[in-house]
Motif scaffolding. Sequence first.
Motif, PDB file in Angstrom:
ATOM      1  N   ARG A  44       0.008  -2.618   0.805  1.00 19.75           N
ATOM      2  CA  ARG A  44       1.418  -2.669   0.372  1.00 19.75           C
ATOM      3  C   ARG A  44       1.534  -2.276  -1.099  1.00 19.75           C
ATOM      4  O   ARG A  44       2.419  -1.520  -1.483  1.00 19.75           O
ATOM      5  N   ALA A  45       0.613  -2.819  -1.910  1.00 15.59           N
ATOM      6  CA  ALA A  45       0.643  -2.500  -3.348  1.00 15.59           C
ATOM      7  C   ALA A  45       0.391  -1.009  -3.552  1.00 15.59           C
ATOM      8  O   ALA A  45       1.055  -0.349  -4.360  1.00 15.59           O
ATOM      9  N   HIS A  46      -0.562  -0.477  -2.781  1.00  9.29           N
ATOM     10  CA  HIS A  46      -0.910   0.947  -2.922  1.00  9.29           C
ATOM     11  C   HIS A  46       0.269   1.830  -2.520  1.00  9.29           C
ATOM     12  O   HIS A  46       0.619   2.787  -3.229  1.00  9.29           O
ATOM     13  N   ALA A  47       0.890   1.520  -1.385  1.00  8.80           N
ATOM     14  CA  ALA A  47       2.009   2.344  -0.890  1.00  8.80           C
ATOM     15  C   ALA A  47       3.184   2.299  -1.865  1.00  8.80           C
ATOM     16  O   ALA A  47       3.807   3.344  -2.151  1.00  8.80           O
ATOM     17  N   ALA A  48       3.477   1.118  -2.387  1.00  8.40           N
ATOM     18  CA  ALA A  48       4.597   0.993  -3.334  1.00  8.40           C
ATOM     19  C   ALA A  48       4.322   1.835  -4.583  1.00  8.40           C
ATOM     20  O   ALA A  48       5.219   2.518  -5.102  1.00  8.40           O
ATOM     21  N   MET A  49       3.063   1.800  -5.025  1.00  6.78           N
ATOM     22  CA  MET A  49       2.693   2.570  -6.217  1.00  6.78           C
ATOM     23  C   MET A  49       2.796   4.077  -5.929  1.00  6.78           C
ATOM     24  O   MET A  49       3.321   4.856  -6.746  1.00  6.78           O
ATOM     25  N   LEU A  50       2.322   4.491  -4.737  1.00  8.68           N
ATOM     26  CA  LEU A  50       2.390   5.924  -4.398  1.00  8.68           C
ATOM     27  C   LEU A  50       3.830   6.421  -4.441  1.00  8.68           C
ATOM     28  O   LEU A  50       4.120   7.518  -4.944  1.00  8.68           O
ATOM     29  N   ALA A  51       4.753   5.588  -3.943  1.00  7.03           N
ATOM     30  CA  ALA A  51       6.167   5.983  -3.951  1.00  7.03           C
ATOM     31  C   ALA A  51       6.704   6.014  -5.383  1.00  7.03           C
ATOM     32  O   ALA A  51       7.397   6.959  -5.776  1.00  7.03           O
ATOM     33  N   ALA A  52       6.359   4.979  -6.154  1.00  2.00           N
ATOM     34  CA  ALA A  52       6.845   4.911  -7.545  1.00  2.00           C
ATOM     35  C   ALA A  52       6.359   6.107  -8.352  1.00  2.00           C
ATOM     36  O   ALA A  52       7.046   6.575  -9.266  1.00  2.00           O
ATOM     37  N   GLN A  53       5.212   6.629  -8.005  1.00  2.00           N
ATOM     38  CA  GLN A  53       4.642   7.772  -8.736  1.00  2.00           C
ATOM     39  C   GLN A  53       5.092   9.105  -8.132  1.00  2.00           C
ATOM     40  O   GLN A  53       4.633  10.176  -8.563  1.00  2.00           O
ATOM     41  N   GLY A  54       5.916   9.023  -7.082  1.00  2.00           N
ATOM     42  CA  GLY A  54       6.385  10.250  -6.445  1.00  2.00           C
ATOM     43  C   GLY A  54       5.330  10.954  -5.613  1.00  2.00           C
ATOM     44  O   GLY A  54       5.460  12.130  -5.282  1.00  2.00           O
ATOM     45  N   ILE A  55       4.288  10.249  -5.239  1.00  2.00           N
ATOM     46  CA  ILE A  55       3.214  10.873  -4.444  1.00  2.00           C
ATOM     47  C   ILE A  55       3.577  10.850  -2.958  1.00  2.00           C
ATOM     48  O   ILE A  55       3.235  11.766  -2.214  1.00  2.00           O
ATOM     49  N   ILE A  56       4.276   9.811  -2.527  1.00  2.00           N
ATOM     50  CA  ILE A  56       4.872   9.811  -1.181  1.00  2.00           C
ATOM     51  C   ILE A  56       6.357   9.480  -1.360  1.00  2.00           C
ATOM     52  O   ILE A  56       6.760   8.975  -2.418  1.00  2.00           O
ATOM     53  N   THR A  57       7.146   9.738  -0.314  1.00  2.00           N
ATOM     54  CA  THR A  57       8.585   9.458  -0.443  1.00  2.00           C
ATOM     55  C   THR A  57       8.834   7.959  -0.294  1.00  2.00           C
ATOM     56  O   THR A  57       8.043   7.237   0.328  1.00  2.00           O
ATOM     57  N   SER A  58       9.953   7.503  -0.838  1.00  2.00           N
ATOM     58  CA  SER A  58      10.242   6.072  -0.685  1.00  2.00           C
ATOM     59  C   SER A  58      10.596   5.757   0.759  1.00  2.00           C
ATOM     60  O   SER A  58      10.413   4.633   1.216  1.00  2.00           O
ATOM     61  N   LYS A  59      11.040   6.740   1.510  1.00  2.01           N
ATOM     62  CA  LYS A  59      11.317   6.522   2.939  1.00  2.01           C
ATOM     63  C   LYS A  59      10.007   6.190   3.669  1.00  2.01           C
ATOM     64  O   LYS A  59       9.927   5.229   4.443  1.00  2.01           O
ATOM     65  N   ASP A  60       8.981   6.984   3.371  1.00  2.00           N
ATOM     66  CA  ASP A  60       7.667   6.697   3.979  1.00  2.00           C
ATOM     67  C   ASP A  60       7.143   5.336   3.511  1.00  2.00           C
ATOM     68  O   ASP A  60       6.588   4.562   4.299  1.00  2.00           O
TER      69      ASP A  60
END
Length: 465
Positions: A44-60
């Motif tokens: 969860r922490a990793h996914a939230a960070m990926l979205a915050a960094q624009g590496i994945i979409t916030s939808k994903d």
Amino acid sequence: MADKTSNAMWGGRFSEGPDAIMEAINASIGFDQRLAAQDIAGSRAHAAMLAAQGIITSKDADAIREGLLTVLSEIETGSFPFSAALEDIHMNVEARLKELIGEAAGRLHTGRSRNDQVATDFRLWVRDQCDAAMDGLGALQTALVDQAEAGADWVMPGFTHLQTAQPVTWGHHMLAYVEMFGRDRARLSDARTRMNDSPLGAAALAGTSYPIDRDATAHALGFDRPCANSLDAVSDRDFALEFLSAASICAMHLSRLAEELVIWSSAQFRFVALSDRWTTGSSIMPQKKNPDAAELLRAKIGRIFGAQTALLMVMKGLPLAYSKDMQEDKEQVFDAADSLMLALAAMTGMVGDMQANRDALRAAAAHGFSTATDLADWLTREAGLPFRDAHHVTGSLVALAEKRGCDLPDLSLADMQAAHPAITQDVFTVLGVDNSVASRTSYGGTAPDNVRDQVARWRKRLSES
Ligand code: ARG
């Protein structure tokens, strides 16, 4: 049975699935499912960070978060379909996530490897165990302080070589263990501080080219900071070894106390009565009340020492960075942690329930010439003898009493004076056990007033921690 098809997570270059024996030796899901909550927290922490960094979409990221919460509840309610073909907790969770949310699940592993994932999960798990063990130690210390307070001035024999040495107080003996368990707590606390760096984002071994934010994931998981070196982060298990070391020393202390309880509860000693709740009977000997909890505790301690040795053996020959050998870290630590928590709980229960036999303690303290040192000290202090001479004179009086079958205070003044003419009636004031313990007022000594001061000190410390 082995899968016919290659592994969905890493099988791109494989045309065959693993042999059934390969699956048996390779799969860790049978035990590492205990890391499920930590694994999901890390993801969860990793996914939230990926979205915050624009590496994945916030939808994903939203889909991943919702899916992971569903996986967690499936695991908690026991409906999760664990699969050995999926090897470990990490791939079991991710595969289920894919079933639940589809393609977005495949984006979770961006900029991450199972190597940093497992190191993160395991640190989080061991960190929780440090906290639990510290809490367990606090409860045990409180039970011991209660005993110390009740018996601050109860006299008992102190031993060296398990031979009567000098009288001490029950409270002082209880507080000796409070000190030991206090250091055990401090060791766990130190280990916890040192292990609280986050491996997440170290990836397989070299870090990653994605613009990840390791501070963010470290912070989200309660770590103090990210590990500074990606190779170190994925390839060391010293945090687990430090936990096992601290656990081993604590376990050694528990085992010594268990041994004392076994001895003290015997008919020959009768120093304590253990409660019915912590003892068992015999199927043939109706009189028996056996100290099984203390004995089992003493024996379980060996598993903790064994775990520490086993993990040192696993680690000692591994070149950097990750090797699969390291999967063998978990069962040892799980078993040691379970044994430690059980031992702490059992000891706390036994100590809380046990009844010290004040009269038996006192009677035992008065036997075995326990105040011989007090007599020698009297000769030095009052008659001016060098201590070595006083020791010799006292030794001759002990020999006389032994021959007569009596204790030192039972000898007559004439007997005493025959050993040394400077002895007066006043010597009898130091031969009693109460006088003896009351006189030991040096800092850290056994005098009841010292014990009461230390009880107050520990009450304060325990209420603050
Ligand atoms: N189950 C593995 C373990 O516990 C996870 C890490 C696997 N990494 C790998 N490179 N095969 O160590």
